[in-house]
Design a protein around this motif. Structure first.
Motif, PDB file in Angstrom:
ATOM      1  N   ASP A 521       0.833  -1.212   0.000  1.00 20.86           N
ATOM      2  CA  ASP A 521       0.000   0.000   0.000  1.00 20.86           C
ATOM      3  C   ASP A 521       0.861   1.253   0.000  1.00 20.86           C
ATOM      4  N   SER A 522       1.967   1.222   0.803  1.00 20.24           N
ATOM      5  CA  SER A 522       2.857   2.392   0.861  1.00 20.24           C
ATOM      6  C   SER A 522       3.499   2.633  -0.496  1.00 20.24           C
ATOM      7  N   LEU A 523       3.933   1.531  -1.154  1.00 18.40           N
ATOM      8  CA  LEU A 523       4.561   1.669  -2.471  1.00 18.40           C
ATOM      9  C   LEU A 523       3.545   2.168  -3.504  1.00 18.40           C
ATOM     10  N   GLU A 524       2.358   1.651  -3.442  1.00 16.51           N
ATOM     11  CA  GLU A 524       1.335   2.091  -4.393  1.00 16.51           C
ATOM     12  C   GLU A 524       0.998   3.553  -4.218  1.00 16.51           C
ATOM     13  N   GLN A 525       1.016   4.057  -2.955  1.00 19.21           N
ATOM     14  CA  GLN A 525       0.758   5.469  -2.698  1.00 19.21           C
ATOM     15  C   GLN A 525       1.803   6.345  -3.367  1.00 19.21           C
ATOM     16  N   ARG A 526       3.068   5.933  -3.244  1.00 21.84           N
ATOM     17  CA  ARG A 526       4.131   6.731  -3.867  1.00 21.84           C
ATOM     18  C   ARG A 526       4.018   6.701  -5.385  1.00 21.84           C
ATOM     19  N   ILE A 527       3.650   5.513  -5.937  1.00 15.07           N
ATOM     20  CA  ILE A 527       3.513   5.409  -7.398  1.00 15.07           C
ATOM     21  C   ILE A 527       2.325   6.249  -7.871  1.00 15.07           C
ATOM     22  N   ALA A 528       1.239   6.249  -7.092  1.00 17.29           N
ATOM     23  CA  ALA A 528       0.057   7.027  -7.467  1.00 17.29           C
ATOM     24  C   ALA A 528       0.371   8.508  -7.539  1.00 17.29           C
ATOM     25  N   GLU A 529       1.178   8.988  -6.550  1.00 16.25           N
ATOM     26  CA  GLU A 529       1.543  10.400  -6.567  1.00 16.25           C
ATOM     27  C   GLU A 529       2.361  10.750  -7.798  1.00 16.25           C
ATOM     28  N   ARG A 530       3.238   9.781  -8.230  1.00 13.86           N
ATOM     29  CA  ARG A 530       4.068  10.035  -9.403  1.00 13.86           C
ATOM     30  C   ARG A 530       3.237  10.060 -10.695  1.00 13.86           C
ATOM     31  N   THR A 531       2.175   9.278 -10.705  1.00  7.13           N
ATOM     32  CA  THR A 531       1.431   9.125 -11.963  1.00  7.13           C
ATOM     33  C   THR A 531       0.289  10.133 -12.135  1.00  7.13           C
ATOM     34  N   VAL A 532      -0.011  10.949 -11.082  1.00  8.01           N
ATOM     35  CA  VAL A 532      -1.094  11.928 -11.192  1.00  8.01           C
ATOM     36  C   VAL A 532      -0.834  12.893 -12.339  1.00  8.01           C
ATOM     37  N   ALA A 533       0.445  13.351 -12.378  1.00  6.80           N
ATOM     38  CA  ALA A 533       0.788  14.315 -13.435  1.00  6.80           C
ATOM     39  C   ALA A 533       0.650  13.672 -14.812  1.00  6.80           C
ATOM     40  N   LEU A 534       1.116  12.392 -14.920  1.00  4.94           N
ATOM     41  CA  LEU A 534       1.002  11.711 -16.211  1.00  4.94           C
ATOM     42  C   LEU A 534      -0.458  11.531 -16.621  1.00  4.94           C
ATOM     43  N   VAL A 535      -1.306  11.202 -15.641  1.00  4.31           N
ATOM     44  CA  VAL A 535      -2.733  11.009 -15.929  1.00  4.31           C
ATOM     45  C   VAL A 535      -3.365  12.302 -16.427  1.00  4.31           C
ATOM     46  N   GLN A 536      -3.010  13.447 -15.755  1.00  6.01           N
ATOM     47  CA  GLN A 536      -3.575  14.725 -16.153  1.00  6.01           C
ATOM     48  C   GLN A 536      -3.147  15.093 -17.567  1.00  6.01           C
ATOM     49  N   ALA A 537      -1.854  14.847 -17.846  1.00  3.38           N
ATOM     50  CA  ALA A 537      -1.351  15.154 -19.192  1.00  3.38           C
ATOM     51  C   ALA A 537      -2.025  14.261 -20.231  1.00  3.38           C
ATOM     52  N   ASN A 538      -2.182  12.996 -19.877  1.00  4.14           N
ATOM     53  CA  ASN A 538      -2.833  12.065 -20.807  1.00  4.14           C
ATOM     54  C   ASN A 538      -4.296  12.460 -21.038  1.00  4.14           C
ATOM     55  N   LYS A 539      -4.965  12.945 -19.968  1.00  2.00           N
ATOM     56  CA  LYS A 539      -6.365  13.363 -20.089  1.00  2.00           C
ATOM     57  C   LYS A 539      -6.500  14.534 -21.046  1.00  2.00           C
ATOM     58  N   GLU A 540      -5.587  15.538 -20.895  1.00  2.00           N
ATOM     59  CA  GLU A 540      -5.649  16.693 -21.790  1.00  2.00           C
ATOM     60  C   GLU A 540      -5.386  16.287 -23.225  1.00  2.00           C
ATOM     61  N   LEU A 541      -4.419  15.376 -23.416  1.00  2.00           N
ATOM     62  CA  LEU A 541      -4.120  14.910 -24.771  1.00  2.00           C
ATOM     63  C   LEU A 541      -5.319  14.156 -25.363  1.00  2.00           C
TER      64      LEU A 541
END
Length: 914
Positions: A521-541
């Motif tokens: 769960d701790s590792l997934e939390q850190r990965i989720a924080e890293r991928t928020v920006a990628l998700v937002q960029a992917n959403k705009e694209l």
């Protein structure tokens, strides 16, 4: 292995084969006899019932005809009395109050007694009533001077026509102290116009009683009687001394006729409380019910003798069959009893006993089969003993393996959820000894809050939907809980299926998995924080790509719309050079796209449009405006054509004009149609002007006719009348006749001029359409016609609510002409009938005026609606011959049609639509 020997219970003698054979023999013999007897009995009953019903219906019909014939005779006699010449003359003199009135009353009374009442025993009295309802003459002195004006027999009789009668209801007359029937008829003067009063004949019930008390063919209890609509018996009863029943006849057939209007044939409770067979008939002309009844006991008496005969034969047949059945049962059951005794000894343990029989039938075969079975069973028992030893050894080996398994094993009853057995490992896991395990259920080894989840998993495993249940909480005897994976399979013991579960303790593994889950769960939390920006960029694209696709779709739809447009589309650059044309442009002009792209639209010019117009067009669109107008252009083949164009600028996102678009529609056909319409309009205006001039000339002519012709006619008529008045003593009969004929001719000429003027005005006047009630208009016209000849015997039949849309004045003129014609041509009918009605023809109402007058020959039907056309001599029926021509023009102005049907001497029918 344990061998159980079961004893044979004591046999019930009523369930023995002997008893059953006897019962079977009785059944197959007696049942058909009983059934045949019952069928014959019920068939005879139905046939007798049908015959009784038919006899009663015939009797009821016969009495009904007799009653109707008698009532018709008394009505005819009343009509005959009312038209008697002596009675009418004397009664007229009495009514008019002439001299010697009392002597005429005495003579009239004597005439009624000797010449009328004496020939009919049922006729109690005859009374003559004046128009005010007072009896002025009667064969019974008790009726003289009585006021009958409020009685129904007088009010109905005075309204009847000559020769018609009114039949009153049977009732009690206090004046005569008797139950009787009144029949009345109007007495009309010799001229056939004036109604002087009413004659009333009073009849007793003796004739009706004579018809209903004729009980030939109706036995001891049969009777026929009449009942009124008030449920009162009208004629004599067979069972009451006071002639009729004192009670209300509230029986089933009477209620059925009164409440439902239905006749009845059937069996019911009669007015005496006994069950009767009866038939009811309704006499609607008099409001009476006729019932023919007979007691059910008498009607169905023959069935009693038939039932006794059938019972006797049934008892004799039963005795014979019973004797034969006993003999058959005894001879058949003896060898079967021997087989039964052998079976009882074999069951008692005597395995070497066998049946001794020499029979060669089925029972002999059964004995041989029993001996073979006993021998085989002896061998099987020995084999079972050997197998039992083997099973005990196998069970011992299974117990050893079962207890040596490391995982816990529980065997559970699928139905009761109780534990059948458990191994040593499960006892250690749960903390229960082996003896207590067998007394537990599934719910005893799991936490209460998890029972529903555990039972759900158990049901799935029991149904075979799954074999492995993971993470199942298990509660030990001391209350602590551990988790286990349970793998199940089905096993069978002693022919019953159980569910065997193998419990594997996963408590340690679960603790390790929980620790790993926290780290994950701790590792997934850190990965989720890293991928928020990628998700937002992917959403705009993704949104940008979707917008591009929508734009491409809109452009594709726009391109398809332009390509498939029914109008020509041309796009040019800002210098006016063509960059695009759609397929419609090529079809309209004959130019292929490659022939015009890069060219100026001037290639289509025909030279007819001035250059100033093209300049105004160019100035308008270059300044950002939109231009609309027509072009007379030239196709590639030189053919000229018209088109309507709309030209507007196209701007980019900065508002700068980059192109021009022209949308053009070929209007050549429309132009040609407009030209034809213009020519037709001009011709129509010419015809309209001529029609207006003709109407003005016609109005002037009508004025001239009305003014210039009437003056000479008035002079002719006036001078003729003056000669008749001033010089009548100097003229002979022939001279006077000539002058009368001159007056009549001038009057006829004046009427003819009026009819011609009315016909002219009808065709020229303006119409004012609104709802018109033809029924109301016709009733008003009929009243006017009756007032002109009040003495005529004529009837108008006018349908209700005949409402149409039209000009009220013109429609009244049309109805006046039609009804006046019917009134005129029925003048010679003794009783004229004139009808206005409607009928449906192809969902359109057709109105008609029908009469029973002189009629006409259909060979001359085409002349009826022509002006001045007459099918009858003027001396026979007057008129100018303009009326039907006027009616036809009025109907045609309303968009309808009119036609006629008729026959000489059978009347005529004029039908029309609006």
């Amino acid at each position: 292995m344990i061998i159980r020997i079961y004893g044979v219970s004591q046999m019930n003698p009523f369930l023995s084969i002997k008893s059953r054979l006897l019962t079977f023999a009785l059944c197959i013999s007696l049942i058909p006899i009983v059934l045949m007897t019952m069928i014959h009995y019920y068939h005879a009953k139905n046939a007798l019932q049908h015959r009784v019903f038919e006899d009663l219906k015939a009797i009821a019909r016969s009495r009904e005809l007799h009653v109707s014939a008698y009532m018709e005779r008394i009505e005819m006699r009343a009509a005959d009395f009312s038209t008697d010449g002596f009675i009418r003359r004397c009664f007229g003199s009495i009514i008019r109050g002439e001299n010697l009135q009392s002597r005429k009353i005495i003579r009239l009374n004597e005439y009624l007694i000797k010449k009328k009442r004496a020939f009919n025993r049922q006729l109690i009295a005859i009374a003559l009533v004046d128009k005010n309802g007072k009896i002025v003459s009667s064969t019974d002195k008790r009726l003289l001077g009585k006021d009958f004006s409020a009685q129904d027999v007088f009010m109905q009789g005075i309204r009847k026509s000559c020769g018609e009668t009114y039949l009153g209801q049977l009732h009690y007359s206090p004046d005569l102290d008797v139950k009787c029937i009144f029949v009345s008829a109007p007495i009309v003067a010799g001229s056939g116009v004036e109604t002087l009063g009413v004659i009333i004949n009073v009849y007793s019930l003796s004739a009706l009683n004579g018809i209903t008390t004729n009980r030939i063919g109706m036995g001891e209890t049969g009777e026929v009687y009449l009942v009124s609509k008030d449920k009162e018996m009208l004629t004599h009863s067979r069972f009451f001394d006071d002639a009729v029943s004192p009670e209300v006849m509230d029986t089933k057939p009477v209620r059925k006729l009164v409440e439902e209007g239905k006749e009845m044939v059937g069996i019911y409770t009669g007015y005496r409380g006994k069950t009767v067979v009866g038939v009811s008939r309704y006499l609607p002309a008099y409001g009476w019910m006729l019932l023919a009844e007979i007691d059910k006991a008498e009607a169905f008496a023959p069935l009693k003798r038939l039932g006794l005969i059938a019972l006797f034969f049934s008892v004799v047949s039963a005795g014979v069959v019973t004797g034969l059945g006993i003999s058959f049962a005894v001879s058949t059951s003896k060898p079967i009893r021997e087989v039964k005794d052998a079976a009882e000894r074999f069951a008692g343990g005597d395995l070497d006993y066998r049946v001794k029989t020499t029979r060669r039938d089925e029972i002999g075969v059964l004995a041989g089969s029993f001996n073979a079975m006993a021998e085989k069973l002896k061998e099987e028992i020995a084999e079972h003993k050997r197998t039992g030893e083997v099973l005990r050894e196998s069970e011992q080996r299974f117990r050893t393996i079962f207890d040596s398994v490391i995982d816990g094993v529980l065997i559970t009853d699928i139905e009761t959820k109780e534990f059948y057995a458990g191994n040593t490992a499960i006892c250690h896991m749960l903390g229960y000894p082996a003896e207590e395990i067998k007394n537990l259920k599934i719910a005893d080894i799991h936490p209460k809050e998890e029972i529903s989840f555990v039972m759900e998993q158990f049901e799935k495993q029991a149904k075979g939907e799954t074999t492995l249940a993971k993470d199942i909480p298990v509660q030990r005897k001391n209350g602590t809980v551990f988790y286990a994976d349970i793998n199940t399979s089905r096993v069978t013991f002693d022919g019953k299926t159980y569910l065997m579960g193998i419990f594997r303790d996963i408590t340690t593994r679960k603790a390790i998995e929980d620790a790993l889950r926290v780290l994950n769960d701790s590792l997934e939390q850190r990965i989720a924080e890293r991928t928020v920006a990628l998700v937002q960029a992917n959403k705009e694209l993704t949104m940008e790509i979707a917008q591009r696709r929508r734009t491409e779709g809109e452009l594709r739809k726009l391109f398809n719309a332009v390509e498939q447009s029914p109008c020509s589309v041309v796009i040019t650059d800002v210098q006016g050079k063509i960059e695009y044309v759609n397929p419609k442009f090529s079809r309209a002009t004959g130019y292929a796209p490659e022939e015009v792209i890069g060219q100026n639209p001037r290639v289509l010019k025909s030279g007819e449009k001035p250059s100033e117009e093209y300049k105004r067009l160019w100035d308008t669109i270059t300044s950002g405006g939109e231009w609309e107008g027509e072009f007379h252009n030239k196709r590639k083949n030189g053919e000229l054509y018209w088109e309507y164009a709309s030209i507007s600028p196209i701007r980019n996102h900065e508002g700068v004009i980059t192109h021009f678009v022209a949308i053009k529609e070929d209007i050549t056909e429309r132009k040609r149609t407009e030209e034809e319409l213009r020519k037709q309009r001009d011709h129509l205006e010419y015809l309209t002007n001529r029609l207006i001039a003709s109407n003005k000339e016609l109005e002037a002519f009508c004025y001239s006719v009305s003014h210039d012709l009437r003056a000479p006619l008035r002079g002719i008529d006036g001078f003729s009348k003056a000669l008749l008045e001033d010089c009548s003593d100097k003229l002979d009969a022939q001279g006077k006749n000539y002058l009368h004929r001159v007056c009549a001719a001038s009057k006829y000429m004046g009427q003819l001029i009026d009819d011609l003027l009315n016909l002219s005005r009808i065709t020229r006047g303006e119409m004012s359409c609104k709802k018109v009630n033809l029924s109301a208009v016709a009733r008003a016209i009929a009243l006017e016609l009756q007032e002109t000849e009040p003495g005529r015997c004529a009837e108008f039949v006018i349908a209700e609510e005949l409402v149409v849309q039209g000009d009220p004045h013109l429609l009244r003129i049309a109805l006046t002409n039609l009804l006046s014609n019917a009134w005129k041509f029925t003048r010679k009918c003794p009783r004229a009938i004139i009808e206005l009605g409607a009928k449906q023809d192809d969902e359109k109402p057709v109105y008609f005026v029908r009469d029973n007058g002189a009629g006409f020959d259909m060979a001359y039907v085409n002349k009826l609606f022509g002006a001045f056309q007459r099918l009858h001599p003027k001396a026979e029926f007057d008129g100018t011959g303009i009326g039907l021509a006027t009616v036809q023009r009025i109907i045609h102005r309303h968009g309808g049609q009119i036609w006629a049907e008729g026959a000489v001497g059978q009347g005529a029918t004029f039908s029309f639509t609006i």
